[in-house]
Design a protein around this motif. Structure first.
Motif, PDB file in Angstrom:
ATOM      1  N   THR A 107       3.870   1.806  -5.111  1.00 30.67           N
ATOM      2  CA  THR A 107       2.674   2.636  -5.267  1.00 30.67           C
ATOM      3  C   THR A 107       1.500   2.038  -4.492  1.00 30.67           C
ATOM      4  N   LEU A 108       1.410   0.699  -4.470  1.00 28.89           N
ATOM      5  CA  LEU A 108       0.283   0.023  -3.834  1.00 28.89           C
ATOM      6  C   LEU A 108       0.215   0.284  -2.336  1.00 28.89           C
ATOM      7  N   VAL A 109       1.363   0.486  -1.690  1.00 29.32           N
ATOM      8  CA  VAL A 109       1.336   0.749  -0.253  1.00 29.32           C
ATOM      9  C   VAL A 109       1.432   2.244   0.068  1.00 29.32           C
ATOM     10  N   ILE A 110       1.948   3.034  -0.877  1.00 25.21           N
ATOM     11  CA  ILE A 110       2.036   4.478  -0.644  1.00 25.21           C
ATOM     12  C   ILE A 110       0.675   5.144  -0.853  1.00 25.21           C
ATOM     13  N   THR A 111      -0.108   4.650  -1.815  1.00 30.96           N
ATOM     14  CA  THR A 111      -1.394   5.275  -2.142  1.00 30.96           C
ATOM     15  C   THR A 111      -2.335   5.373  -0.947  1.00 30.96           C
ATOM     16  N   PRO A 112      -2.581   4.273  -0.199  1.00 26.34           N
ATOM     17  CA  PRO A 112      -3.490   4.403   0.953  1.00 26.34           C
ATOM     18  C   PRO A 112      -3.004   5.404   1.987  1.00 26.34           C
ATOM     19  N   VAL A 113      -1.687   5.510   2.174  1.00 28.72           N
ATOM     20  CA  VAL A 113      -1.142   6.465   3.140  1.00 28.72           C
ATOM     21  C   VAL A 113      -1.468   7.892   2.705  1.00 28.72           C
ATOM     22  N   LEU A 114      -1.201   8.207   1.438  1.00 29.19           N
ATOM     23  CA  LEU A 114      -1.498   9.546   0.928  1.00 29.19           C
ATOM     24  C   LEU A 114      -3.000   9.829   0.947  1.00 29.19           C
ATOM     25  N   ASP A 115      -3.792   8.795   0.642  1.00 30.78           N
ATOM     26  CA  ASP A 115      -5.245   8.959   0.642  1.00 30.78           C
ATOM     27  C   ASP A 115      -5.748   9.311   2.032  1.00 30.78           C
ATOM     28  N   HIS A 116      -5.201   8.640   3.058  1.00 28.20           N
ATOM     29  CA  HIS A 116      -5.619   8.917   4.434  1.00 28.20           C
ATOM     30  C   HIS A 116      -5.109  10.279   4.908  1.00 28.20           C
ATOM     31  N   LEU A 117      -3.888  10.630   4.536  1.00 25.90           N
ATOM     32  CA  LEU A 117      -3.333  11.916   4.950  1.00 25.90           C
ATOM     33  C   LEU A 117      -4.062  13.087   4.299  1.00 25.90           C
ATOM     34  N   GLY A 118      -4.481  12.895   3.051  1.00 26.79           N
ATOM     35  CA  GLY A 118      -5.099  13.987   2.308  1.00 26.79           C
ATOM     36  C   GLY A 118      -6.611  13.957   2.286  1.00 26.79           C
ATOM     37  N   GLY A 119      -7.223  13.019   3.018  1.00 22.85           N
ATOM     38  CA  GLY A 119      -8.684  12.883   2.997  1.00 22.85           C
ATOM     39  C   GLY A 119      -9.371  14.080   3.604  1.00 22.85           C
ATOM     40  N   ALA A 168       1.513   7.421  -6.803  1.00 20.35           N
ATOM     41  CA  ALA A 168       0.514   7.271  -5.743  1.00 20.35           C
ATOM     42  C   ALA A 168      -0.299   8.555  -5.588  1.00 20.35           C
ATOM     43  N   GLY A 169       0.392   9.699  -5.650  1.00 16.55           N
ATOM     44  CA  GLY A 169      -0.328  10.963  -5.583  1.00 16.55           C
ATOM     45  C   GLY A 169      -1.272  11.149  -6.766  1.00 16.55           C
ATOM     46  N   HIS A 170      -0.844  10.674  -7.932  1.00 18.80           N
ATOM     47  CA  HIS A 170      -1.689  10.740  -9.129  1.00 18.80           C
ATOM     48  C   HIS A 170      -2.963   9.907  -8.937  1.00 18.80           C
ATOM     49  N   VAL A 171      -2.817   8.721  -8.339  1.00 18.07           N
ATOM     50  CA  VAL A 171      -3.973   7.864  -8.093  1.00 18.07           C
ATOM     51  C   VAL A 171      -4.972   8.572  -7.178  1.00 18.07           C
ATOM     52  N   VAL A 172      -4.459   9.170  -6.102  1.00 14.51           N
ATOM     53  CA  VAL A 172      -5.331   9.894  -5.171  1.00 14.51           C
ATOM     54  C   VAL A 172      -6.003  11.062  -5.891  1.00 14.51           C
ATOM     55  N   LEU A 173      -5.251  11.764  -6.726  1.00 12.11           N
ATOM     56  CA  LEU A 173      -5.799  12.908  -7.460  1.00 12.11           C
ATOM     57  C   LEU A 173      -6.888  12.458  -8.430  1.00 12.11           C
ATOM     58  N   VAL A 174      -6.674  11.332  -9.112  1.00 13.79           N
ATOM     59  CA  VAL A 174      -7.698  10.797 -10.006  1.00 13.79           C
ATOM     60  C   VAL A 174      -8.988  10.567  -9.229  1.00 13.79           C
ATOM     61  N   THR A 312     -21.639   5.274   2.709  1.00  9.99           N
ATOM     62  CA  THR A 312     -20.867   4.045   2.588  1.00  9.99           C
ATOM     63  C   THR A 312     -19.981   4.011   1.356  1.00  9.99           C
ATOM     64  N   ALA A 313     -19.917   5.091   0.636  1.00 11.11           N
ATOM     65  CA  ALA A 313     -19.110   5.094  -0.590  1.00 11.11           C
ATOM     66  C   ALA A 313     -17.649   4.927  -0.246  1.00 11.11           C
ATOM     67  N   PRO A 314     -16.925   4.083  -0.997  1.00 15.24           N
ATOM     68  CA  PRO A 314     -15.511   3.895  -0.731  1.00 15.24           C
ATOM     69  C   PRO A 314     -14.715   5.137  -1.080  1.00 15.24           C
ATOM     70  N   SER A 315     -13.559   5.256  -0.473  1.00 13.72           N
ATOM     71  CA  SER A 315     -12.660   6.344  -0.826  1.00 13.72           C
ATOM     72  C   SER A 315     -12.371   6.305  -2.319  1.00 13.72           C
ATOM     73  N   PRO A 316     -12.505   7.430  -3.034  1.00  5.19           N
ATOM     74  CA  PRO A 316     -12.274   7.424  -4.477  1.00  5.19           C
ATOM     75  C   PRO A 316     -10.923   6.863  -4.855  1.00  5.19           C
ATOM     76  N   ALA A 317      -9.881   7.270  -4.126  1.00  8.18           N
ATOM     77  CA  ALA A 317      -8.550   6.783  -4.479  1.00  8.18           C
ATOM     78  C   ALA A 317      -8.430   5.295  -4.236  1.00  8.18           C
TER      79      ALA A 317
END
Length: 329
Positions: A107-119, A168-174, A312-317
């Protein structure tokens, strides 16, 4: 210093509880159907969380027990959380607890990928080093799912891998749903537990009679999963991450697979072959490396944006990646 140590200990306790949850869930599903175990975990959690919300409302916080936003967002997250737990519980029932705890760390490495793809806004591409770390994790998966040689992952391993993707998708959704909103963790958690209870009721109804023959040990496992792995872990984590940096919280919570491995071997008597031992080391190295690369990349992007006068706010996910794992275990 005392506060820092206390916060670190709380985060380590959360990681330990989540790490131990895989062996506990495996033992519970050996005695009762998976959906019955999951239903009881949700039900017990709801019976604790809902009265807590009602009691705080009676003390007069000046706000409603649940806002419409908390109900709406909590309901959506409750569905995705239930999907993760169904995959995890069925997965751990058909693989080792140590494997489950290590594989879910993807999940730790999949989350940033999904976050960038879905940003919604343009992200700077992730550095090549991140994908090298992800590749290391893929090699680790092959070794972890082998016994005396490489072969296709078993059904349990495949379900845990699917759970890591959904988690990972849940983290991005949160991150997307909670960004910029005033949402209370306890209220959100209580809604998710009620939604999970409702979703699991009908599928579990036919097997509830098995609980009449359940031993005290099985009931203890159900209570542990509900009160410690769900309610305590989420509330303790929420308290702790507000008192430390996201990086430090992520690092400490990232020890979950280490605890899962230790509990599975030390308490569960699970056996580690040479292949799986190397796979465990590669998985830990890959996830920690990938997390460090992503964190440094995010910090650099924020600094560059600040210099250019952008938001400058960080990506929520990204900022909730460490804090959005109440679904774990």
């Amino acid at each position: 210093m005392v506060d820092t140590r206390r916060t670190d200990l709380v985060l380590l306790a959360v990681a330990l509880v989540w790490g131990s949850s895989y062996l506990t869930a495996k033992a519970a599903t050996d005695a009762a159907p998976v959906l019955v175990v999951l239903f009881m975990r949700y039900l017990i959690s709801a019976l604790v969380c809902v009265p807590l919300v009602l009691s705080t409302a009676r003390r007069g916080e000046g706000r409603r027990r649940w806002t419409s936003e908390e109900v709406r967002i909590g309901s959506v997250l409750g569905v995705t959380q239930a999907a993760i737990l169904v995959l995890e519980m069925y997965g751990v029932a058909h693989t080792s607890a140590a494997n489950a705890g290590l594989l879910i760390s993807l999940t730790l490495v999949i989350t940033p990928v999904l976050d960038h793809l879905g940003g919604r806004r343009r992200h700077a591409p992730l550095p090549v080093r991140f994908f090298l770390a992800a590749g290391l994790c893929v090699v680790a998966v092959g070794l972890l799912t082998s016994s005396n040689g490489l072969h296709t992952p078993g059904a349990g391993d495949a379900l845990i891998l699917a759970a890591a993707v959904v988690r990972a998708g849940h983290v991005v959704l949160v991150g997307r749903l909670t960004a910029g909103r005033s949402l209370r963790p306890l209220q959100l958690t209580s809604v998710q537990t009620v939604v999970g209870t409702v979703l699991c009721l009908a599928p579990a109804a036919g097997g509830l009679s098995t609980l009449t023959r359940a031993s005290a040990g099985v009931w203890g496992q159900l209570v542990y999963l509900a009160l410690f792995c769900s309610v305590f872990a989420f509330l303790a984590q929420t308290w702790a991450v507000q008192r430390t940096s996201p990086s430090r919280a992520s690092l400490l919570l990232g020890t979950e697979p280490v605890w899962a491995l230790a509990v599975g071997i030390g308490i569960g008597g699970e056996r580690l072959t040479a292949f799986t031992a190397v796979g465990a080391l590669l998985m830990l190295a890959g996830t920690y490396w990938g997390q460090a690369v992503e964190r440094a990349h995010r910090t650099t992007a924020q600094e560059r944006a600040a210099q250019e006068g952008e938001d400058t706010a960080p990506s929520p996910a990204a900022s909730t990646a460490a804090a959005a794992a109440p679904t774990a275990g």
